[in-house]
Design an enzyme around this catalytic site. Structure first.
Site, PDB file in Angstrom:
ATOM      1  N   HIS A 233      -8.198   1.424  -0.889  1.00  0.00           N
ATOM      2  CA  HIS A 233      -8.126   0.469  -2.000  1.00  0.00           C
ATOM      3  C   HIS A 233      -9.505  -0.061  -2.394  1.00  0.00           C
ATOM      4  O   HIS A 233      -9.668  -1.226  -2.754  1.00  0.00           O
ATOM      5  CB  HIS A 233      -7.165  -0.675  -1.657  1.00  0.00           C
ATOM      6  CG  HIS A 233      -5.788  -0.183  -1.331  1.00  0.00           C
ATOM      7  ND1 HIS A 233      -4.962   0.385  -2.285  1.00  0.00           N
ATOM      8  CD2 HIS A 233      -5.111  -0.117  -0.154  1.00  0.00           C
ATOM      9  CE1 HIS A 233      -3.832   0.751  -1.710  1.00  0.00           C
ATOM     10  NE2 HIS A 233      -3.905   0.480  -0.421  1.00  0.00           N
TER      11      HIS A 233
ATOM     12  N   SER B 165       0.839  -1.200   0.000  1.00  0.00           N
ATOM     13  CA  SER B 165       0.000   0.000   0.000  1.00  0.00           C
ATOM     14  C   SER B 165       0.876   1.253   0.000  1.00  0.00           C
ATOM     15  O   SER B 165       1.661   1.449  -0.913  1.00  0.00           O
ATOM     16  CB  SER B 165      -0.977  -0.040   1.182  1.00  0.00           C
ATOM     17  OG  SER B 165      -1.900   1.018   1.125  1.00  0.00           O
TER      18      SER B 165
END
Length: 305
Positions: free
Chosen positions: A190, A86
């Site tokens: 996300h 991430s």
């Protein structure tokens, strides 16, 4: 072959930067980065409480700064592969030479602010599911309207969605899942909930002049090695609203012949997954400067190839 990885949001804990600032030159480096992005990284890394550093706009640049600082403390390291989970992808992009450190921190500061703003539109969050069959789990999440935002491998999937959807998951776990653990994040990262942040990040990225990675860079999007700097940045932008496929990244590490993995500060999460998913791969997590000697020894024993 050595893999150097950087953790994502949720790895931060109050005061975790404190011992790193005692290293020669570290405080000056953090001060310069703080000035560059308009955020007091030293304060947030040493004195701020858990709620303050849970703020997305703070946590993301703080994690990237800590990762870069700890990687620099290792000395001259030439990994065979770099990757990040991430927001850790920004750390990895800087370590690969795609972006200089200041540019990476400025871009991630924009990312954190934009994602925090997007998270404020609807109350959302993320929860880790431990155990169970991935196919069964994903189908169950989709039935509840949740997104499998992080497919981490080693029996771990992170679900993201509204707080109501996550409450429903807590009450109705997928078959085989042992635990559902709420994560220390402030939004459904996300997922489609982050779409408003993508446009702001695209605009900021236009001012960059990325270089080709100097080492193999493995992307969260699909676990593929990306050799074009502009493509790396494009993936950094798009990944905000798309799932993290850390399972595929680890498959690539294995296919490339990984024998050792070092996780930069605040390490622990990715090495924990690697111990379960990559048997035989030696690992070291940089939590404090006390871990540097073990990491240097491992690096010397497993050169880049």
């Amino acid at each position: 072959m050595l893999v150097l990885v950087a953790p994502g949001q949720g790895a931060q804990t109050p005061g975790f930067l404190t011992p790193w600032l005692e290293l020669p030159g570290a405080a000056d480096r953090i001060a310069a980065w703080s000035d560059a992005i308009g955020l007091d990284l030293a304060h947030y890394g040493t004195k701020a409480d858990a709620d303050e550093i849970r703020d997305t706009a703070v946590a993301q640049p703080l994690l990237v700064a800590a990762g870069l600082l700890s990687a620099a403390a290792l000395g001259d390291v030439s990994p065979g592969v770099v990757a990040g989970h991430s927001v850790g992808e920004f750390t990895a992009a800087a370590l690969a030479g795609v972006l200089d450190e200041a540019s990476a921190l400025r871009l991630v500061r924009t990312r954190g602010l934009a994602m925090a703003e997007a998270a404020g539109i609807t109350p959302t969050g993320m929860s880790a599911l431990l155990g169970g069959d991935p196919e069964v789990t994903v189908a169950h999440l989709e039935k509840l309207g949740l997104t499998p935002a992080n497919v981490n491998g080693a029996g771990q999937i992170v679900a993201a969605g509204t707080l109501e959807q996550l409450a429903a998951l807590e009450a109705d776990k997928p078959e085989g899942v042992r635990r559902v653990v709420a994560l220390k994040v402030a939004g459904a990262f996300h997922t489609h909930h982050m779409a408003p942040a993508v446009a702001k990040l695209e605009e900021a990225a236009r001012a960059l002049s990325p270089a080709a990675p100097a080492v193999r860079y493995v992307s969260n999007k699909d676990g593929q090695v990306v050799s074009d700097g502009a493509e790396v940045v494009a993936r950094l932008v798009g990944q905000v609203a798309n799932p993290v496929r850390w399972d595929l990244c680890m498959e690539t590490f294995q296919a490339l012949g990984a024998t050792a993995l070092v996780e930069v500060c605040p390490g622990g999460t990715l090495t924990g997954i690697a111990k379960r998913a990559l048997p035989g791969v030696a690992t070291v997590a940089l939590k404090t400067p006390d871990d540097l000697d073990a990491a240097r020894t491992l690096i010397a024993e497993h050169p880049a190839v």
